[in-house]
Design a protein around this motif. Structure first.
Motif, PDB file in Angstrom:
ATOM      1  N   LEU A 247       2.754   5.211  -0.479  1.00 45.96           N
ATOM      2  CA  LEU A 247       3.891   5.873   0.157  1.00 45.96           C
ATOM      3  C   LEU A 247       4.054   7.158   0.894  1.00 45.96           C
ATOM      4  N   HIS A 248       3.374   8.163   0.100  1.00 45.09           N
ATOM      5  CA  HIS A 248       3.555   9.413   0.514  1.00 45.09           C
ATOM      6  C   HIS A 248       2.711   9.729   1.941  1.00 45.09           C
ATOM      7  N   PRO A 249       3.099  10.367   2.858  1.00 43.27           N
ATOM      8  CA  PRO A 249       2.242  10.674   4.308  1.00 43.27           C
ATOM      9  C   PRO A 249       0.961  11.148   3.859  1.00 43.27           C
ATOM     10  N   TYR A 250       1.013  11.858   2.887  1.00 46.92           N
ATOM     11  CA  TYR A 250      -0.389  12.445   2.384  1.00 46.92           C
ATOM     12  C   TYR A 250      -1.385  11.386   1.868  1.00 46.92           C
ATOM     13  N   SER A 251      -0.810  10.510   1.143  1.00 53.53           N
ATOM     14  CA  SER A 251      -1.362   9.424   0.453  1.00 53.53           C
ATOM     15  C   SER A 251      -2.066   8.611   1.624  1.00 53.53           C
ATOM     16  N   LYS A 252      -1.265   8.074   2.507  1.00 52.53           N
ATOM     17  CA  LYS A 252      -1.558   7.669   3.770  1.00 52.53           C
ATOM     18  C   LYS A 252      -2.744   8.138   4.520  1.00 52.53           C
ATOM     19  N   ALA A 253      -2.591   9.515   4.995  1.00 51.62           N
ATOM     20  CA  ALA A 253      -3.668  10.242   5.466  1.00 51.62           C
ATOM     21  C   ALA A 253      -5.107  10.131   4.699  1.00 51.62           C
TER      22      ALA A 253
END
Length: 313
Positions: A247-253
């Motif tokens: 979910l979080h942009p950092y998680s995706k990154a």
């Protein structure tokens, strides 16, 4: 399943001369009985400090506030005498460096037996026999002879298994393992995964907190994943959801930075833990950042998971 551990609004600061290092910044998470929670994130994000906070094994220059409720007791308010009864018995710690965590001048068998003598009040003879059984269970053969050997006579993988044997010897309710795959090759990593799978399979009420930046390792073992960035937990998701759709942009990154996903680096620099960014800690590196992100986001629920990001407001 009932909550075994509940951490509420935890702050941990280190005072270094005139500087305050904000290592853990308002973390709230829980772990259920029999659950494996993997705490992931880049090095320096506060993961290990969170683990050590649970055991109250932090240096004297530490400021700590919040609540750490374990089995109904707030660990932060217990006298040290009471903490010693919990530490090593009900909560076990498996450190990240097997090569330096065992005493080089004591036989491994003695070191594995010691928690059972201290916490379970077993006789030296009974604790030794239990040690031999544990070493055999974790594949350290021939167990009776290996119990009489010193750490330098063990391989790195055997030392790690001996530490896990020591951690599980008192039948704890919670095991905290700090970077158990750090510095090991692919073959040894597979063995570590099998080791923890075996522990989970044979102890269905045992809870595990696995602290790691090794995302493939987390994928093998996690029931839920908590993502830590700049001292904060920014996402808590069920593992099956997280690895399909973080979910979080950092998680995706983080997932996109894996070699299997194209080895795409996360833009920008990791934040300062002394002067962290205002608002969302990831916003200086985030492609979706807006002015709203200058205000710290709360947790938003999304399909039973939780994320600290205004994209889900």
């Amino acid at each position: 399943m009932n909550d075994l551990l509940v951490i509420k609004n935890l702050y941990v600061n280190f005072l270094v001369e005139d500087v305050k290092v904000k290592a853990v910044n308002g973390v709230s998470i829980s772990i259920k009985e029999g659950e494996t929670l993997c705490l992931i994130g880049e090095s320096g994000s506060g993961k290990s400090v969170l683990g050590l906070s649970i055991l109250r094994l932090l240096p004297e220059n530490t400021e700590i506030s919040g609540e750490i409720i374990f089995n109904g007791k707030n660990l932060l308010s217990l006298p040290e005498k009471e903490m010693r009864k919990i530490r090593g018995k009900e909560i076990a710690w498996v450190p990240q460096s097997p090569s330096t965590s065992l005493n080089p001048v004591l036989k491994v068998g003695y070191q594995v037996a010691e928690p059972m003598i201290l916490h379970l009040k077993l006789s030296k003879k009974d604790a030794y026999e239990m040690t031999v059984e544990l070493l055999d269970y974790f594949g350290i053969h021939p167990a009776r002879r290996r119990a009489e050997e010193y750490p330098h006579q063990y391989s790195g993988g055997m030392r790690q298994r001996a530490l896990v044997a020591m951690g599980t010897s008192t039948k704890p309710k919670l095991i905290i393992a700090d970077e158990p795959t750090k510095g090991v090759d692919v073959i040894k990593k597979v063995r570590v995964v099998k080791l923890f799978e075996k522990i989970k399979r044979d102890n269905d009420k045992l809870s595990l907190l696995l602290i790691t930046h090794d995302i493939p390792f987390a994928k093998k073992l996690a029931d839920r994943v908590a993502v830590m960035y700049c001292g904060q937990v920014v996402e808590i998701s069920k593992a099956k959801d997280f690895f399909k759709n973080p979910l979080h942009p950092y998680s995706k990154a983080l997932l996109e930075s894996l070699p299997s996903n194209g080895l795409k680096p996360i833009p920008g620099q990791p934040p300062s833990m002394i002067n962290p960014p205002e608002g969302c800690k990831f916003h200086p590196r985030c492609e979706f950042a807006t002015e709203k992100c200058l205000k710290e986001p709360p947790f938003f629920e999304h399909n039973g998971n939780f994320v600290r990001c205004y994209l889900y407001d």
